[in-house]
Design an enzyme around this catalytic site. Structure first.
Site, PDB file in Angstrom:
ATOM      1  N   GLU A   1      52.388  47.276  40.638  1.00  0.00           N
ATOM      2  CA  GLU A   1      53.427  47.414  39.609  1.00  0.00           C
ATOM      3  C   GLU A   1      53.662  48.874  39.258  1.00  0.00           C
ATOM      4  OE1 GLU A   1      55.037  47.716  35.445  1.00  0.00           O
ATOM      5  OE2 GLU A   1      53.168  48.490  36.298  1.00  0.00           O
TER       6      GLU A   1
ATOM      7  N   ASP B   1      46.908  46.607  39.247  1.00  0.00           N
ATOM      8  CA  ASP B   1      46.734  48.004  39.632  1.00  0.00           C
ATOM      9  C   ASP B   1      46.786  48.924  38.426  1.00  0.00           C
ATOM     10  OD1 ASP B   1      49.554  47.406  39.435  1.00  0.00           O
ATOM     11  OD2 ASP B   1      49.971  49.338  40.388  1.00  0.00           O
TER      12      ASP B   1
ATOM     13  N   ASP C   1      46.199  49.253  30.933  1.00  0.00           N
ATOM     14  CA  ASP C   1      47.467  49.021  31.632  1.00  0.00           C
ATOM     15  C   ASP C   1      47.140  48.745  33.103  1.00  0.00           C
ATOM     16  OD1 ASP C   1      50.091  48.943  32.448  1.00  0.00           O
ATOM     17  OD2 ASP C   1      50.416  51.104  32.286  1.00  0.00           O
TER      18      ASP C   1
ATOM     19  N   HIS D   1      49.643  42.784  35.743  1.00  0.00           N
ATOM     20  CA  HIS D   1      49.389  43.468  37.024  1.00  0.00           C
ATOM     21  C   HIS D   1      47.969  44.021  37.074  1.00  0.00           C
ATOM     22  CE1 HIS D   1      49.847  47.735  35.609  1.00  0.00           C
ATOM     23  NE2 HIS D   1      50.748  47.228  34.782  1.00  0.00           N
TER      24      HIS D   1
END
Length: 415
Positions: A177, A83, A143, A81
């Protein structure tokens, strides 16, 4: 053409602020996610993926054709992801690479921000490695920009090394996400993979195929306000009723008191005044029966307070979010065998642990795309203390190359 390293890619992606926003009703929740999405679509096309594009919802797709003779190998998907968490700023990230030899890490001298070795026991595992850290004012964004960088580097390597046999590989990058919407518009049929992996985990070596069952609750409390000097037998303080509701839940079953396979109730927001209050809670548990029992307990607490203070005082909106992917992965455990073998092939020790959270893979698994989760190498996600070793970034790209290559022994296991 000189290959771009995973570290170089990762650092370049950090320059894009892709924070998602749960309060937004747009798709994706922030337009700035599409800025990175368009860059990634162009990059996938440039390195040689077919039909690389970003759709109207901000999802990025591309496909690597199979090598000759591997046309019949089932398509494997690699997903990450774009974001970053809305909990900590992802704007103007100032990463730096340090050689870690032990002790505390001074992130920001001016502000006196320190990553303490005493408080963060994980640091001891990375002596002698090169760590990418923040300046202490933002998160890092591993992340999941680390997962994005690792996937792009892996598929570029495969293109540059056509002697490595592989089936068709589908690549997908999702928005939103972090706010639970990452699969809302994911086109499973168009993606075309038989199975997939999300690359969205933590420490190097993690393989995850169990996650929480999850629900969210919004509780609205309607009180009755009066002048406090004349409130006896009249006032119904909505805030205090909210506190009472929380106190009806098990006090030791909160995130601060649980780990491993233990579930919890988590109060994430309490706001309002004497007249109206609103609480936001999340409910988590690995076992489905225990998960259902937690929801039943919250409903019973709501009913009790309505009986005490009057019907309609407490309104409960309880919604399931996602379920434990294990039930969907167990019929496809060869996916885990493949991940173990891929890690061991490049000297990474596999670590199989449950996710005390969720990933896009959990929802995708229930959408018909079995999708366990793999590590990125990052530590302390959603935090100003987030960091990732450069060695982990490069090793995970190598893991992904091994993961998708045709290995006759593994093919026999799959069949």
């Amino acid at each position: 053409m000189i290959p771009v390293t995973t570290v170089e890619r990762f650092l370049s992606y950090l320059s894009y602020d892709t924070q998602s926003d749960s309060r937004s009703s747009t798709i994706p929740s922030t337009e700035k996610q599409k800025t990175l999405g368009s860059v990634l679509a162009a990059e996938l096309a440039q390195i040689g993926l077919q039909n690389a594009h970003m759709d109207k919802y901000g999802y990025v797709y591309g496909w690597l054709p199979p090598t000759p003779g591997c046309e019949g190998v089932p398509c494997v998907g690699l997903i990450a992801h774009m974001d970053t968490s809305p909990d900590v700023s992802g704007a103007c990230i100032q990463p730096k690479i340090i050689r870690y030899e032990g002790g505390d890490i001074l992130l920001n001298e001016e502000k006196g921000i320190i990553l303490s070795a005493g408080q963060d026991q994980s640091l001891a595992n990375y002596r002698g490695q090169d760590l990418i850290v923040t300046d202490g004012t933002t998160l890092l964004g591993a992340d999941d920009k680390a997962g994005v960088a690792e996937i792009v580097t892996a598929v570029e390597y495969l293109i540059q090394h056509p002697e490595i046999s592989h089936g068709r590989i589908a690549v997908g990058f999702t928005p939103d996400e972090e706010i639970g919407r990452g699969t809302d518009h994911f086109d499973v049929d168009c993606f075309g993979a038989a199975v997939a992996y999300t690359v969205d985990g933590g420490a190097l070596g993690e393989i995850e195929y169990e996650n929480f069952n999850a629900a969210c609750a919004t509780v609205t409390i309607h009180g009755l306000n009066t002048h406090p000097g004349a409130g006896k037998h009249k006032m119904k303080n909505a805030l205090l009723i909210g506190v009472e509701l929380v106190n009806l839940l098990p006090p030791a079953e909160t995130p601060a008191h649980t780990d491993g396979y233990e579930g919890f109730f988590h109060l994430s927001r309490l706001e309002g005044n004497e007249s109206t209050a609103k609480l936001s809670l999340i409910i988590r548990d690995f076992e489905r029966s225990a998960f259902e029992n937690r929801k039943t307990l919250l409903k019973a607490a709501t009913a009790f307070l309505n009986g005490k203070y009057g019907t309609g005082t407490v309104e409960l909106d309880l919604q399931d979010q996602y379920y434990n992917m294990r039930a969907q992965i167990e019929p496809h455990m060869y996916l885990i065998l493949r991940a173990r073998a891929a890690m061991q092939a490049v000297g990474v020790e596999p670590i199989e642990i449950p996710i005390r959270g969720g990933t896009d893979g959990a929802k995708l698994s229930y959408m018909g795309l079995p999708c366990p989760n793999l590590s990125t190498g990052g530590i302390n996600f959603h935090s100003i203390y987030e960091y990732i070793p450069t060695q982990a970034l490069e090793q995970m790209s190598q893991v992904l190359v091994q993961l998708v290559r045709v290995n006759q022994n593994l093919e026999d296991t799959v069949s």
